[in-house]
Design a protein around this motif. Sequence first.
Motif, PDB file in Angstrom:
ATOM      1  N   UNK A   1     -11.143  14.770  52.918  1.00 53.84           N
ATOM      2  CA  UNK A   1     -12.260  15.052  52.007  1.00 53.84           C
ATOM      3  C   UNK A   1     -11.990  16.431  51.424  1.00 53.84           C
ATOM      4  N   UNK A   2     -11.924  16.516  50.127  1.00 48.68           N
ATOM      5  CA  UNK A   2     -11.720  17.833  49.515  1.00 48.68           C
ATOM      6  C   UNK A   2     -12.704  18.018  48.371  1.00 48.68           C
ATOM      7  N   UNK A   3     -13.012  19.269  48.099  1.00 51.59           N
ATOM      8  CA  UNK A   3     -13.875  19.620  46.960  1.00 51.59           C
ATOM      9  C   UNK A   3     -13.204  20.745  46.196  1.00 51.59           C
ATOM     10  N   UNK A   4     -13.242  20.645  44.885  1.00 51.84           N
ATOM     11  CA  UNK A   4     -12.770  21.736  44.034  1.00 51.84           C
ATOM     12  C   UNK A   4     -13.921  22.149  43.117  1.00 51.84           C
TER      13      UNK A   4
ATOM     14  N   UNK B   1     -13.742  36.902  36.010  1.00 55.87           N
ATOM     15  CA  UNK B   1     -12.532  36.075  36.022  1.00 55.87           C
ATOM     16  C   UNK B   1     -12.886  34.626  36.372  1.00 55.87           C
ATOM     17  N   UNK B   2     -12.249  33.659  35.728  1.00 59.53           N
ATOM     18  CA  UNK B   2     -12.450  32.270  36.140  1.00 59.53           C
ATOM     19  C   UNK B   2     -11.858  32.048  37.532  1.00 59.53           C
ATOM     20  N   UNK B   3     -12.623  31.385  38.385  1.00 60.18           N
ATOM     21  CA  UNK B   3     -12.117  31.108  39.736  1.00 60.18           C
ATOM     22  C   UNK B   3     -12.154  29.611  40.018  1.00 60.18           C
ATOM     23  N   UNK B   4     -11.276  29.224  40.921  1.00 62.49           N
ATOM     24  CA  UNK B   4     -11.254  27.867  41.446  1.00 62.49           C
ATOM     25  C   UNK B   4     -11.401  27.994  42.962  1.00 62.49           C
ATOM     26  N   UNK B   5     -12.381  27.291  43.504  1.00 67.33           N
ATOM     27  CA  UNK B   5     -12.667  27.369  44.941  1.00 67.33           C
ATOM     28  C   UNK B   5     -12.472  25.975  45.530  1.00 67.33           C
TER      29      UNK B   5
END
Lengths: 213, 213
Positions: free
Chosen positions: B105-108, B79-83
């Motif tokens: 500060x964020x990271x995707x 499955x495609x995931x986004x973290x």
Amino acid sequence: MEKFSITDKTEITRLPKRGVYDKETVYSILDEAMFCTLAYVRDGQPFQIPTGFCRIDNKLYIHGSVGSFYMRELAEKKLPVCISVTFMDGLVLARSAFHHSVNYRSVVVFSEATKVEDQGELYTVLEVFTNKLQPGRWDDVRKPDAGEWKATMVLSFDIQEASAKVRTGGPKDDDDDYNLDIWAGVVPLKIERKEPIPDDVLKPGIAFPDYLK
Amino acid sequence: MEKFSITDKTEITRLPKRGVYDKETVYSILDEAMFCTLAYVRDGQPFQIPTGFCRIDNKLYIHGSVGSFYMRELAEKKLPVCISVTFMDGLVLARSAFHHSVNYRSVVVFSEATKVEDQGELYTVLEVFTNKLQPGRWDDVRKPDAGEWKATMVLSFDIQEASAKVRTGGPKDDDDDYNLDIWAGVVPLKIERKEPIPDDVLKPGIAFPDYLK
């Protein structure tokens, strides 16, 4: 105590004893959280947006620019969303690597967006939002003018389905391991507000606000 | 400086100047974060799971029980995931309500799961994971036995697409507002480790570890 119904989506199946469904607990975790992550789906692909939010009654609210593509998309297409907040409250150091854990409080909400059109609701949301960030702030600042209101979009999310998951307390080790010569316990973690830093170009003579002391 | 390619999924379209694509920044935010939220899709519905993780080279790793339904599903169905991970570093108090903001500060990351079968990789991941939680801890604890290894599932996520978004600094107000008698500045927020709490049933005479001092 009023509870959210347990549904297919919100039932805690891993470690179900950590599942909490009462509204008071869910609301208190949401109200303490400074931001949430909002997940939605586009062309089968999950996306996540971290964003500020506030809660009023059984609704969550986020705000942004009227130019925000994803916010318009959420509202216009009524996309299903999942919103979560998490606090990591402590590192749980067990005697075995296997039983290491963390103390945490998390909430997951399922809903869909509605664009807030009512001007009274809009105003209330911005006030609650600002005072959530910094209690007492709203009364002190320049309020939005007509152009700023027009540039602001607010979405509401009725908390249709929600659950919390909470772990507290010390490590749980295997019986045989309690006799090992290994330190065990909890390292608490806490988000702290530090000494405020005045703006470099702060107008001279402005008093430091009581609500920041 | 090595960078992640900007893709349709990772391009920062709102406030693009806050977008950061260099690997050093993305990795440093990921390495500081104690947990991530992982989003995936089931039957068109987005779900989010907050979970611990670690990074080794260009991979993220999560672990859990072999009984974890969602982890098995992620790996088996690819499955495609986004973290995502997010730090809120400060409240930005502007003179106008409209220009209030936060430093963050964020990271995707976008990826898909692979089940780790290699025993060497599995062992390394658990060591890195444990020492990320608490530096120095792995050498001190009872290592997993055969049954515990068998009960543990580790998934890897190649960091295929990633971006960071970062805001720093003070408030930016409208020119006319700098003359208002309103305090403006930043309230820094910081996650702090507090005094460790020993387990209630800690074996007497066990020294407090140096790495916790």
